[in-house]
Design a protein around this motif. Structure first.
Motif, PDB file in Angstrom:
ATOM      1  N   LEU A 172      62.552  25.317  -9.248  1.00 18.11           N
ATOM      2  CA  LEU A 172      62.093  25.043 -10.348  1.00 18.11           C
ATOM      3  C   LEU A 172      61.359  24.319 -11.021  1.00 18.11           C
ATOM      4  N   THR A 173      60.117  24.991 -10.904  1.00 17.99           N
ATOM      5  CA  THR A 173      58.849  23.662 -12.627  1.00 17.99           C
ATOM      6  C   THR A 173      58.786  24.349 -13.738  1.00 17.99           C
ATOM      7  N   PHE A 174      58.030  23.628 -14.417  1.00 16.90           N
ATOM      8  CA  PHE A 174      58.336  23.793 -16.002  1.00 16.90           C
ATOM      9  C   PHE A 174      57.670  23.697 -16.966  1.00 16.90           C
ATOM     10  N   HIS A 175      55.910  23.055 -16.127  1.00 17.36           N
ATOM     11  CA  HIS A 175      54.747  23.039 -16.735  1.00 17.36           C
ATOM     12  C   HIS A 175      53.651  22.641 -15.516  1.00 17.36           C
ATOM     13  N   SER A 176      52.459  23.956 -15.543  1.00 14.67           N
ATOM     14  CA  SER A 176      51.736  24.068 -14.798  1.00 14.67           C
ATOM     15  C   SER A 176      51.452  22.063 -13.973  1.00 14.67           C
ATOM     16  N   GLY A 177      51.195  21.938 -14.756  1.00 15.16           N
ATOM     17  CA  GLY A 177      51.655  20.727 -13.489  1.00 15.16           C
ATOM     18  C   GLY A 177      52.021  20.447 -12.471  1.00 15.16           C
ATOM     19  N   GLU A 178      53.658  20.458 -12.688  1.00 10.82           N
ATOM     20  CA  GLU A 178      54.155  20.932 -11.407  1.00 10.82           C
ATOM     21  C   GLU A 178      54.268  22.029 -10.505  1.00 10.82           C
ATOM     22  N   ASP A 179      53.815  22.844 -11.267  1.00 11.60           N
ATOM     23  CA  ASP A 179      53.289  24.404 -10.742  1.00 11.60           C
ATOM     24  C   ASP A 179      52.728  23.820  -9.617  1.00 11.60           C
ATOM     25  N   ARG A 180      51.102  23.452  -9.909  1.00 19.44           N
ATOM     26  CA  ARG A 180      49.807  23.554  -9.164  1.00 19.44           C
ATOM     27  C   ARG A 180      50.301  22.298  -8.029  1.00 19.44           C
ATOM     28  N   ARG A 181      51.502  21.172  -7.912  1.00 14.47           N
ATOM     29  CA  ARG A 181      51.672  20.711  -7.263  1.00 14.47           C
ATOM     30  C   ARG A 181      51.968  20.831  -5.665  1.00 14.47           C
ATOM     31  N   VAL A 182      53.869  21.776  -6.214  1.00  9.15           N
ATOM     32  CA  VAL A 182      54.014  22.228  -5.976  1.00  9.15           C
ATOM     33  C   VAL A 182      53.556  23.886  -4.930  1.00  9.15           C
ATOM     34  N   LYS A 183      52.752  24.072  -5.559  1.00  8.11           N
ATOM     35  CA  LYS A 183      52.341  25.509  -4.444  1.00  8.11           C
ATOM     36  C   LYS A 183      50.957  25.096  -3.487  1.00  8.11           C
ATOM     37  N   GLN A 184      50.255  24.618  -3.659  1.00  8.82           N
ATOM     38  CA  GLN A 184      49.760  23.148  -3.354  1.00  8.82           C
ATOM     39  C   GLN A 184      49.912  22.791  -1.756  1.00  8.82           C
ATOM     40  N   ALA A 185      51.218  22.400  -1.693  1.00  6.37           N
ATOM     41  CA  ALA A 185      52.364  21.859  -1.396  1.00  6.37           C
ATOM     42  C   ALA A 185      52.738  22.893  -0.060  1.00  6.37           C
ATOM     43  N   PHE A 186      53.230  23.742  -0.778  1.00  6.12           N
ATOM     44  CA  PHE A 186      53.329  25.098   0.297  1.00  6.12           C
ATOM     45  C   PHE A 186      52.673  25.652   0.928  1.00  6.12           C
ATOM     46  N   ARG A 187      51.899  26.046  -0.454  1.00  5.23           N
ATOM     47  CA  ARG A 187      50.031  26.947   1.228  1.00  5.23           C
ATOM     48  C   ARG A 187      49.910  25.866   2.080  1.00  5.23           C
ATOM     49  N   ALA A 188      49.899  24.674   2.236  1.00  3.37           N
ATOM     50  CA  ALA A 188      49.316  23.549   2.701  1.00  3.37           C
ATOM     51  C   ALA A 188      50.613  23.794   4.233  1.00  3.37           C
ATOM     52  N   GLY A 189      51.240  23.437   3.513  1.00  2.00           N
ATOM     53  CA  GLY A 189      52.663  23.832   5.119  1.00  2.00           C
ATOM     54  C   GLY A 189      52.540  25.378   5.080  1.00  2.00           C
ATOM     55  N   LEU A 190      52.303  26.259   5.258  1.00  2.00           N
ATOM     56  CA  LEU A 190      52.106  27.895   5.714  1.00  2.00           C
ATOM     57  C   LEU A 190      51.188  27.031   6.413  1.00  2.00           C
ATOM     58  N   ARG A 191      49.828  26.928   6.020  1.00  2.00           N
ATOM     59  CA  ARG A 191      48.276  26.571   7.083  1.00  2.00           C
ATOM     60  C   ARG A 191      48.710  25.613   7.999  1.00  2.00           C
ATOM     61  N   GLY A 192      49.887  24.849   8.455  1.00  3.10           N
ATOM     62  CA  GLY A 192      50.336  23.326   9.023  1.00  3.10           C
ATOM     63  C   GLY A 192      51.468  24.266   9.882  1.00  3.10           C
TER      64      GLY A 192
END
Length: 192
Positions: A172-192
């Motif tokens: 659960l994120t509450f602002h764009s800075g958190e949300d951006r980091r979580v999404k980037q990590a999940f995308r990188a995880g999917l690619r990996g």
């Protein structure tokens, strides 16, 4: 806290704690709520809010690290503007940073900070927009003082090793800075 065997820690410690509590294979599910507790915000002595006056502290763990007032006293205008943009997407970051940066008249209470931010804003700004800037400034300083984004990034880097095969994560994120980091990590995880 209960799931971690009564241990208090920030998210970045999950990898270490899973071994201490006997989960070496990882967890089936990890749920992270990145929000701040209303008990902390509602306590004026903690310095997180400005409805009631209190010391400008904002530390999750009082006594550890610099308070918000101490951080502001040391920050340059450029550092403060960067923090306001990165941690809160504050559109008036430059004006606020010019008023507060380089140790110029550093406020020591929450109300003094709120008033300093309001004075730094353009006069034609609607009152509700000015209040949003005050809230964003408090958010940005809290995130910086507690190094919240650094802890989040460390947690995200170690998260795959904390999950069992087929494990799930909810964040659960509450602002764009958190949300951006979580999404980037999940995308990188999917690619990996």
């Amino acid at each position: 806290e209960r799931a971690l065997g009564g241990r208090r820690a920030n998210f970045a410690a999950l990898g270490r704690l899973r071994h201490e509590i006997g989960w070496p294979e990882g967890a089936d599910c990890v749920c992270a709520d990145l929000g701040v507790s209303s008990m902390q915000i509602d306590d004026p002595a903690r310095g997180f809010g400005f409805k009631e006056d209190g010391p400008l502290d904002m530390r999750m763990h009082p006594g550890h690290g610099l308070s918000a007032a101490q951080w502001l006293a040391r920050a340059s205008a450029a550092e403060l503007a960067a923090v306001l943009r990165e941690n809160a997407d504050e559109p008036h970051a430059q004006a606020i940073a010019r008023a507060l940066g380089d140790g110029g008249g550093t406020p020591s209470t929450t109300r003094a900070l709120a008033e300093a931010v309001r004075r730094a804003l353009p006069g034609e700004l609607a009152p509700e927009e000015a209040e949003r800037s005050v809230r964003r400034t408090f958010q940005a300083l809290r995130i910086e003082v507690n190094r919240e984004l650094e802890a989040l990034e460390a947690w995200l880097r170690g998260l795959p090793a904390c999950l069992r095969r087929g494990g799930r994560v909810a964040v659960l994120t509450f602002h764009s800075g958190e949300d951006r980091r979580v999404k980037q990590a999940f995308r990188a995880g999917l690619r990996g």
